[in-house]
Design a protein around this motif. Sequence first.
Motif, PDB file in Angstrom:
ATOM      1  N   ALA A  31      -7.576   2.630  -1.300  1.00 24.21           N
ATOM      2  CA  ALA A  31      -6.536   2.080  -2.176  1.00 24.21           C
ATOM      3  C   ALA A  31      -7.130   1.085  -3.175  1.00 24.21           C
ATOM      4  O   ALA A  31      -6.798   1.113  -4.369  1.00 24.21           O
ATOM      5  CB  ALA A  31      -5.448   1.419  -1.341  1.00 24.21           C
ATOM      6  N   GLU A  32      -7.995   0.203  -2.679  1.00 20.37           N
ATOM      7  CA  GLU A  32      -8.600  -0.779  -3.573  1.00 20.37           C
ATOM      8  C   GLU A  32      -9.492  -0.111  -4.613  1.00 20.37           C
ATOM      9  O   GLU A  32      -9.530  -0.520  -5.778  1.00 20.37           O
ATOM     10  CB  GLU A  32      -9.395  -1.808  -2.771  1.00 20.37           C
ATOM     11  N   GLY A  43      -1.342   7.643   5.266  1.00 19.98           N
ATOM     12  CA  GLY A  43      -0.099   7.102   4.779  1.00 19.98           C
ATOM     13  C   GLY A  43       0.762   8.156   4.097  1.00 19.98           C
ATOM     14  O   GLY A  43       0.894   9.282   4.578  1.00 19.98           O
ATOM     15  N   ARG A  48      -1.652   0.303  -2.723  1.00 21.19           N
ATOM     16  CA  ARG A  48      -1.945  -0.391  -1.458  1.00 21.19           C
ATOM     17  C   ARG A  48      -0.881  -0.119  -0.404  1.00 21.19           C
ATOM     18  O   ARG A  48      -1.164  -0.126   0.789  1.00 21.19           O
ATOM     19  CB  ARG A  48      -2.057  -1.896  -1.719  1.00 21.19           C
ATOM     20  N   PHE A  49       0.351   0.153  -0.849  1.00 26.82           N
ATOM     21  CA  PHE A  49       1.445   0.375   0.096  1.00 26.82           C
ATOM     22  C   PHE A  49       1.466   1.806   0.637  1.00 26.82           C
ATOM     23  O   PHE A  49       1.759   2.028   1.809  1.00 26.82           O
ATOM     24  CB  PHE A  49       2.783   0.065  -0.587  1.00 26.82           C
ATOM     25  N   GLU A  55      -5.550  11.297   0.634  1.00 25.92           N
ATOM     26  CA  GLU A  55      -6.427  10.799   1.693  1.00 25.92           C
ATOM     27  C   GLU A  55      -7.204  11.928   2.381  1.00 25.92           C
ATOM     28  O   GLU A  55      -8.317  11.705   2.853  1.00 25.92           O
ATOM     29  CB  GLU A  55      -5.603  10.002   2.706  1.00 25.92           C
ATOM     30  N   HIS A  73      -3.028   4.582   3.463  1.00 25.40           N
ATOM     31  CA  HIS A  73      -3.392   3.899   4.707  1.00 25.40           C
ATOM     32  C   HIS A  73      -4.793   3.314   4.619  1.00 25.40           C
ATOM     33  O   HIS A  73      -5.025   2.190   5.072  1.00 25.40           O
ATOM     34  CB  HIS A  73      -3.304   4.886   5.874  1.00 25.40           C
ATOM     35  N   ASP A  74      -5.729   4.048   4.066  1.00 21.19           N
ATOM     36  CA  ASP A  74      -7.116   3.608   3.945  1.00 21.19           C
ATOM     37  C   ASP A  74      -7.190   2.581   2.813  1.00 21.19           C
ATOM     38  O   ASP A  74      -7.201   2.943   1.626  1.00 21.19           O
ATOM     39  CB  ASP A  74      -8.014   4.815   3.652  1.00 21.19           C
ATOM     40  N   GLN A  75      -7.241   1.307   3.181  1.00 20.56           N
ATOM     41  CA  GLN A  75      -7.163   0.259   2.158  1.00 20.56           C
ATOM     42  C   GLN A  75      -8.408   0.187   1.283  1.00 20.56           C
ATOM     43  O   GLN A  75      -8.344  -0.251   0.135  1.00 20.56           O
ATOM     44  CB  GLN A  75      -6.892  -1.090   2.810  1.00 20.56           C
ATOM     45  N   ALA A  76      -9.553   0.637   1.797  1.00 17.71           N
ATOM     46  CA  ALA A  76     -10.750   0.695   0.944  1.00 17.71           C
ATOM     47  C   ALA A  76     -10.536   1.722  -0.167  1.00 17.71           C
ATOM     48  O   ALA A  76     -10.905   1.493  -1.330  1.00 17.71           O
ATOM     49  CB  ALA A  76     -11.971   1.051   1.779  1.00 17.71           C
ATOM     50  N   GLU A 134       0.088  -2.322  -6.522  1.00 13.58           N
ATOM     51  CA  GLU A 134       0.826  -2.614  -5.278  1.00 13.58           C
ATOM     52  C   GLU A 134       1.279  -1.331  -4.600  1.00 13.58           C
ATOM     53  O   GLU A 134       1.248  -1.215  -3.371  1.00 13.58           O
ATOM     54  CB  GLU A 134       2.027  -3.501  -5.603  1.00 13.58           C
ATOM     55  N   ARG A 184       4.357   4.355   5.280  1.00 15.02           N
ATOM     56  CA  ARG A 184       5.265   3.202   5.260  1.00 15.02           C
ATOM     57  C   ARG A 184       6.413   3.377   4.275  1.00 15.02           C
ATOM     58  O   ARG A 184       7.423   2.683   4.368  1.00 15.02           O
ATOM     59  CB  ARG A 184       4.479   1.930   4.890  1.00 15.02           C
TER      60      ARG A 184
END
Length: 265
Positions: free
Chosen positions: A154-155, A237, A145-146, A243, A149-152, A142, A211
């Motif tokens: 993060a996953e 992020g 993901r928070f 990143e 920023h680049d969610q790909a 979690e 965030r």
Amino acid sequence: MVEFTKESVNMLGGNVVFQRGGAGEPILYLHGAGVVSHVVPFMKHLGEHFDLIVPQHPGMGESDAPTWLNNMHDMALFYHDFIDRLGIEDIHLIGTSIGGWLAATVAYLNPAPFKSVTLACAAGLNNPDIPKPPIYGMTAAETLRFVIHDQAMAESMAAKLPPGIDDAPNTKKSKATTKIMAGETRNDPSMPTWLHRLKMPVHIIWGKQDRLAPVQYADEYKKLLPHAKVTLYDNCGHLPYTEYPERYAKDIADFIQTSTGAKAA
């Protein structure tokens, strides 16, 4: 290719683990709640120009839990002892997230050892009009993901987390130490009073889509450090070093060399 070694020193009753590599003027790099326990890309880039030292804070990662830690000031004073122990001087100090808060505290308590300071997405200040989201209860996945920023990305990183990482002893130890350092309020009310002691060149780096520590806190630091250079990363992020590792390292190296005259190794 820069080679890093993993070393440890015994101080104040416990072992503190750190990585060191490269040559040139020393950089002391203070990580955030996410421990830097192995060589990551930004380190290779900075190690091409500097003697890069990346400790794992006492009570975090592979370093022993300290019995003496009560707050952020204790950790900051530890790092002045650590600097004395390593015998380094004319240091470029860098900190990210809670490590940025720590770096600012280390520097305002005693600015003398430092030629420059870089604060990346630094915690530590508080403006009631800029909300801080809760984070202590998040799992490792979690959190990724928070803060990314680049969610790909993060996953992808979440998928590589070791099974059971949230219950691992080192994870629990690191979280406990983070809470002791930051407290429930996650700010240092003394910071606005004492940041004026940072007369050396200061670099503020922030992700526009942060965030965890919203980018408005870059402005809050800038108000207190009007001579600081500010570099903002779009589509980024809370972890510019993850990143955009190459740009992050280049921006830091360029700032240090331009503002202090440090020569590349």
